[in-house]
Design an enzyme around this catalytic site. Structure first.
Site, PDB file in Angstrom:
ATOM      1  N   ASP A 317       0.676  -1.798   0.365  1.00 40.52           N
ATOM      2  CA  ASP A 317      -0.036  -0.039  -0.099  1.00 40.52           C
ATOM      3  C   ASP A 317       0.967   1.479   0.310  1.00 40.52           C
ATOM      4  O   ASP A 317       2.018   1.037  -0.290  1.00 40.52           O
ATOM      5  CB  ASP A 317      -0.681  -0.039   1.749  1.00 40.52           C
ATOM      6  CG  ASP A 317      -1.892   1.008   1.673  1.00 40.52           C
ATOM      7  OD1 ASP A 317      -2.251   1.267   0.086  1.00 40.52           O
ATOM      8  OD2 ASP A 317      -1.797   1.834   2.009  1.00 40.52           O
ATOM      9  N   THR A 319      -0.099   5.058   1.399  1.00 41.75           N
ATOM     10  CA  THR A 319      -0.259   5.841   2.340  1.00 41.75           C
ATOM     11  C   THR A 319      -0.177   5.122   3.098  1.00 41.75           C
ATOM     12  O   THR A 319      -1.041   3.999   4.118  1.00 41.75           O
ATOM     13  CB  THR A 319      -1.169   6.363   2.655  1.00 41.75           C
ATOM     14  OG1 THR A 319      -1.964   7.086   1.489  1.00 41.75           O
ATOM     15  CG2 THR A 319      -1.759   7.536   3.866  1.00 41.75           C
ATOM     16  N   ASP A 534      -1.565  -1.073   6.201  1.00 40.85           N
ATOM     17  CA  ASP A 534      -1.949  -0.552   7.061  1.00 40.85           C
ATOM     18  C   ASP A 534      -2.963   0.065   7.636  1.00 40.85           C
ATOM     19  O   ASP A 534      -3.529   0.382   8.958  1.00 40.85           O
ATOM     20  CB  ASP A 534      -1.043   0.987   7.568  1.00 40.85           C
ATOM     21  CG  ASP A 534      -1.897   2.435   6.648  1.00 40.85           C
ATOM     22  OD1 ASP A 534      -2.041   2.753   7.181  1.00 40.85           O
ATOM     23  OD2 ASP A 534      -1.765   1.510   5.643  1.00 40.85           O
TER      24      ASP A 534
END
Length: 641
Positions: A317, A319, A534
């Site tokens: 991912d 961000t 996250d």
């Protein structure tokens, strides 16, 4: 494990009592080997170990054969136990049973995979919603919301259903669904998804579909399907159990037939017990997990570590994973004579420190960070109110206005100051054309831009973007050195994703993905894919990937619960280290198996010729078990070269 479950049923005790039973059995074997108390009891005390530890193994083997027609390692051990007891070789029976039960406990400990990601997703789903009924809004269960209902969402609340804004303007944090680092402004006519968080004022929306069909509800269902499709890892000893049973029986019968001594058959069965096989994986995996834990990575199960060794591709991912997950001012440009970059930033921060908008708070925080850095070098400054001496007006802001979705305005030193979008400046009769090159350049990189105007003139521009993790590029290089490819999967824009990917040296970028599309992207990359993420939007991908790795420090509870591995300190460099470590663990497993097989082959030859008795055979073949444990212990302090 089947033996552990059988132990609880055999003794009608809780599984937690397995350890005391093993301890009692070990003491009984020591007493038997030393000959203490011999004659004081009507039986050899080693029988205690055979019953406590061997009984569950026999029960589990019989249950598997009868109910599942499954031949496991327990079948071979049961044959050795029964034969030893029949030949009155009490110590041999108890010793083999104890070693197997210890191996069972270790394997059970390292095979733990109880993850509560689905439950965490369910808890995230809003339970209540404000729906128009009659002349006003009333609170109802979110499950009662139907398509077409008017729903009101207050600041700080999570949107309960998918819908379209009909009244009000706001900024929403939709990183839950898309992973976007920047808040997104919403106005009348814009769609909002369930699960996103309303960060500013109240707005009203029209529900597009019932709660049960919302975006978040679909994520829950897909996560359940992905979890069900991941088959458990089968133990190495059980994979070869059928072949081992056949070979052991043939060798035992040949030894009995050739010598005419049943005790030689018993000896062969004892040395064929797969103690080294049972210990090979759990001991090495336990040491590997302990090594990873000391270096800030929590591996949930031995199965996860085994799968990590097979990873050939990492999907990450953006961000909060490749980046720090927080916007900051990355560029400031003065656009009028007499204004400096610091002056523009300080002026904007002076207004934005009163704003509740996330980007406004980021501007104020960036200036404060600039002040702290200046203080560290002795330049000294006291904050946004103490701007550098240039054309920027001084004084405290008055007549402060918040213009949702567009910016803020106030009067400073008697002059109107505006911080916001080009459309806001145009609405206040300020020409933003001078900022065109700056805005185009940074927008192409996926950054958010803000303009600053003083007294009807555009005097500066700011660009805000997420910050790349310092270790990101080195981590990607480390994965490449292991022969592992890297792909960026993100819900953020193509421009933002490409900018971050270029700085991290990632060439394969797939942007604008919803959670379901991330899942499809992982499946397209192959079977042995590790997903690193996250946020809540990553939970589905983490759970469905071959291995899921979550950033634990800033990562959401949902992501952490859905993952196989959690990086406690959010250190991305742990990912290549974990893959290296897992491969080292599997090399140890193979070494253990080869050595254990060698010991067993020598022991079989000595058993057939009568050199070994059941007792000496049990002690001899456990040399392989000792080697397995010591060899695995070397992993505790192992580090990547």
């Amino acid at each position: 494990m089947r033996a552990k479950e059988a132990l609880a049923g055999w003794l009608e005790i809780e599984p937690s009592a397995t350890i005391p039973c093993v301890v009692v059995s070990a003491v009984a074997l020591v007493v038997s080997l030393g000959g203490w108390g011999r004659g004081a009891l009507p039986f050899d005390v080693a029988l205690v170990a055979a019953v406590l530890c061997g009984g569950p193994i026999v029960v589990g083997a019989v249950r598997g054969l009868v109910t599942e027609h499954d031949v496991t390692a327990d079948v071979l051990v049961s044959l050795a136990l029964v034969a030893s007891l029949y030949a009155h070789e009490w110590f041999a029976a108890g010793e083999v049973a104890l070693i197997m039960q210890v191996g069972s406990m270790l394997e059970d400990h390292t095979a733990e995979r109880a993850r509560r990601g689905i439950e965490a997703l369910v808890r995230l789903t809003p339970q209540r919603a404000r729906v128009r009924r009659g002349g006003g809004f009333v609170e109802v269960d979110a499950g009662q919301v139907q398509a077409g209902d008017e729903v009101r969402v207050l600041a700080g609340e999570t949107v309960p259903v998918d819908g379209v804004v009909t009244e009000g303007t706001t900024a929403v944090d939709q990183s839950v669904m898309t992973g976007e680092s920047m808040p997104v402004d919403k106005a009348s006519g814009d769609e909002v998804a369930s699960g996103v968080v309303n960060q500013l004022g109240t707005f009203t929306m029209r529900a597009l579909r019932p709660c049960v069909d919302s975006s978040l509800a679909r994520m829950v269902r897909l996560a359940e399907e992905a979890d069900a499709s991941k088959a458990p890892v089968v133990g190495l000893a059980d994979r070869w159990a059928a072949a081992l049973v056949g070979v052991a029986l043939v060798c035992a019968l040949l030894a009995w037939g050739a010598s005419g001594q049943f005790v030689r058959a018993v000896t062969v069965l004892v040395v064929f017990c797969p103690c080294a096989f049972v210990l090979a994986t759990p001991t090495a995996v336990s040491a590997g997990i302990a090594n990873a834990t000391r270096r800030g990575a929590l591996v949930r199960s031995g199965a996860a570590l085994e799968r990590l060794a097979q990873v050939d591709h990492v999907a990450t991912d953006k961000t909060g994973t490749l980046t720090l997950g927080r916007p900051r001012v990355v560029a400031t440009e003065p656009l009028a004579p007499g204004f400096s970059a610091d002056g523009v930033l300080a002026l904007a921060a002076r207004l934005e420190e009163r704003s509740e908008h996330p980007l406004g708070r980021a501007v104020a925080a960036s200036w404060q960070a600039r002040v702290r850095r200046a203080g560290a070098f002795g330049e000294g400054d006291e904050g946004p109110s103490a701007a550098p001496s240039d054309g920027a007006p001084s004084g405290e802001p008055t007549d402060f206005e918040v213009l949702p979705g567009r910016g803020v305005a106030a009067r400073v030193g008697g002059r109107e100051v505006i911080v916001g979008t080009p459309s806001l400046l145009e609405a206040r009769s300020v020409d933003p054309a001078v900022s065109g090159p700056f805005v185009r350049e940074w927008s192409s990189r996926g950054a958010a831009t803000m303009l600053v105007a003083v007294g009807g003139t555009c005097v500066g521009a700011l660009a805000l973007s997420d910050e790349l993790r310092p270790e990101a590029a080195a981590s990607v290089a480390g994965l490449a050195s292991l022969g592992v490819g890297v792909t960026l999967l993100t819900g953020d824009s193509e421009a933002a994703a490409s900018d971050i990917a270029s700085r991290a040296h990632i060439t394969d970028v797939r942007a604008g993905l919803l959670p379901e599309e991330k899942l499809a992207g992982i499946r397209a990359l192959g079977r042995h894919v590790c997903m690193v993420g996250d946020g809540v939007n990553d939970a589905l991908a983490l759970k469905s990937a071959f291995v899921g790795v979550a950033m634990g420090g800033i990562g959401s509870d949902v992501a952490v619960e859905a993952a196989d591995v959690v990086l406690v300190r959010d250190d991305l460099s742990r990912v290549p280290y974990l893959i290296w470590l897992s491969r080292a663990v599997m090399r140890k497993v193979r070494q253990n198996i080869v050595f254990g097989l060698g010991i067993n082959l020598v022991a079989v030859a000595l058993s057939v010729t009568g050199v070994l008795t059941p007792v000496t055979a049990a002690l001899f073949h456990n040399c392989g078990s000792v080697f397995v444990v010591l060899n695995a212990a070397a992993l505790l302090r192992r580090r990547a070269d």
